[in-house]
Design an enzyme around this catalytic site. Structure first.
Site, short mmCIF file in Angstrom:
data_model
loop_
_atom_site.label_atom_id
_atom_site.label_comp_id
_atom_site.label_asym_id
_atom_site.label_seq_id
_atom_site.Cartn_x
_atom_site.Cartn_y
_atom_site.Cartn_z
N ASP B 53 0.84 -1.21 0.00
CA ASP B 53 0.00 0.00 0.00
C ASP B 53 0.88 1.26 0.00
OD1 ASP B 53 -3.12 0.80 0.89
OD2 ASP B 53 -1.59 2.25 1.46
N ARG B 54 0.65 2.14 -0.97
CA ARG B 54 1.49 3.32 -1.15
C ARG B 54 1.29 4.35 -0.04
NH1 ARG B 54 -0.59 -0.42 -3.64
NH2 ARG B 54 -2.38 0.83 -4.23
N THR B 55 0.03 4.59 0.31
CA THR B 55 -0.23 5.56 1.38
C THR B 55 0.39 5.08 2.70
OG1 THR B 55 -2.21 6.52 0.39
CG2 THR B 55 -2.06 6.63 2.78
N CYS B 88 -1.87 4.70 -11.03
CA CYS B 88 -2.01 4.92 -9.58
C CYS B 88 -1.30 6.23 -9.27
CB CYS B 88 -1.38 3.77 -8.79
SG CYS B 88 -1.29 4.08 -7.00
N ASN B 89 -2.02 7.22 -8.79
CA ASN B 89 -1.41 8.52 -8.50
C ASN B 89 -0.38 8.43 -7.39
OD1 ASN B 89 -3.11 10.93 -9.92
ND2 ASN B 89 -4.44 9.20 -9.54
N THR B 90 -0.74 7.71 -6.31
CA THR B 90 0.15 7.68 -5.15
C THR B 90 1.47 6.99 -5.48
OG1 THR B 90 -1.93 7.41 -3.92
CG2 THR B 90 0.09 7.35 -2.64
N ALA B 91 1.43 6.03 -6.40
CA ALA B 91 2.67 5.35 -6.79
C ALA B 91 3.69 6.33 -7.37
CB ALA B 91 2.37 4.25 -7.81
N LYS B 170 -11.75 -0.07 -3.37
CA LYS B 170 -10.78 -1.17 -3.35
C LYS B 170 -11.41 -2.46 -2.83
CE LYS B 170 -6.48 1.49 -2.78
NZ LYS B 170 -5.80 1.03 -4.00
N CYS B 201 -7.11 10.05 -7.96
CA CYS B 201 -6.93 8.70 -7.44
C CYS B 201 -7.68 7.79 -8.38
CB CYS B 201 -7.49 8.58 -6.02
SG CYS B 201 -7.44 6.87 -5.42
#
Lengths: 237, 237
Positions: B53-55, B88-91, B170, B201
């Protein structure tokens, strides 16, 4: 590459057509019971839209897709797939030759769909909405005869409309007019005695993404649920 | 493997999450002008939902996803990808280290989305609906500052609701209640002066698959159109 757990990495041999491929992948995800990303299966997709047209090949109007199917299957195995599925009914006519050279199970969509509709429908014939290629190759005729079922297909003019719908979806169309044509073809088969109708072309599955017409079942959906179960995912109930 | 023509084979580094990955793939297909299967791009997808999980990683609560991202990118190159995108933005916070080791272009979703919204919105600040990780890493703050734009993000309680929506998607949820929460968060940012809001996102993109709320643009959709153009496909107009 196997997942860190004992679930199988799923290979999707796609591109036939691309919209149908990713509609099938969406069904795979939706069929999996998940609380978070990690509950889902590892899925590798090779969507190669240059695979020669299956119906054209079966009608002697185009090249044999077998070499391209074999190459895509081998790429999927190299990439780590441990179970391969092919979300294209008509491709079923060419899979025997591919299966011999691939060291992992290669699911037969038509066989899974025939078993699925046989388990769901009252005794009697089954209607099939499919490409001319699937019909001419007798794929559902054989699979359903094996369980003692007859097959009904649309009469000439309606079958031509079904093919027009399928190729319109390949060209990027969707919408209520196409769905109405598909639903009327299904209703016509029921009127002639079909006890259930199989949406036996993954373009039709993509078109009816919110659910098949009355008395119809979706081959793509049945394959998705079977793949989740065989790969060791948890089926959403 | 390159397509038979001079178009690039597209690699999609996915699984973050799986529903968002295949929603992006659907956008790729829909953004391509096509008369038949063969007009579409060859797309290879590696949807590996075990990528950490990126966050959680950005908040120091979980492992670094960089090694898993690098491994997936390398698998995509081995499989023949000539252009890689990561829906995936957070990636985006981890891609610099991946890009160094990958011999093909690796598109930055955040950069593409920032350029896209800058081109579309009147002068003034841009609202961002994203994960806590994307916000904390300042991904859009940096990308938009580079073009002279300020950024607005939801205040604490609303941002928590946005995160709940994202993790609900998710876990397989969708539906009007979630869309309403997302649309209200977007409207709140507009009320505070945002000239446009980015659905930043890919789970929000999947949730709003039929189109973003008023005054909003979709990062996933902008990436899809950019990929089709860069890979040499024909954009549907």
């Amino acid at each position: 590459m196997a997942a860190a757990d004992d679930r199988l990495t799923v290979g999707v041999l796609g591109g036939m057509g691309p919209a149908a491929t990713f509609d099938f992948c969406r069904r795979l995800v939706a069929a999996t019971a998940a609380e978070s990303d990690a509950d889902h299966l590892h899925v590798i997709v090779d969507s190669d839209p240059s695979i020669p047209d299956r119906t054209a090949a079966l009608e002697g109007r185009g090249p044999d897709p077998t070499p391209a199917l074999r190459a895509a299957a081998q790429r999927l195995v190299t990439a780590g797939s441990e179970l391969i599925c092919v979300p294209c009914n008509t491709a079923g006519a060419f899979l025997a030759a591919v299966r011999q050279e691939v060291p992992v199970p290669l699911l037969d969509l038509v066989e899974e769909a025939a078993a699925g509709v046989h388990a769901r429908a009252p005794a009697g014939p089954i209607g099939i909405l499919a490409t001319d290629g699937t019909v001419a190759a007798g794929l559902y005729h054989r699979a359903l005869a094996a369980v003692g079922r007859g097959v009904l297909v649309p009469e000439g003019p309606v079958q031509r409309q079904v093919m027009e719908v399928i190729y319109a979806v390949k060209a990027g169309s969707a919408g209520d007019r196409l769905r109405r044509t598909g639903a009327e073809a299904a209703a016509g088969l029921c009127g002639r005695g079909a006890r259930a109708v199989v949406l036996a072309c993954t373009e039709l599955s993509a078109l009816f993404h919110d659910g098949p017409p009355p008395h119809s079942v979706d081959a793509s959906q049945m394959l998705a649920e079977r793949v989740v179960a065989l790969a060791g995912g948890r089926l959403r109930t």
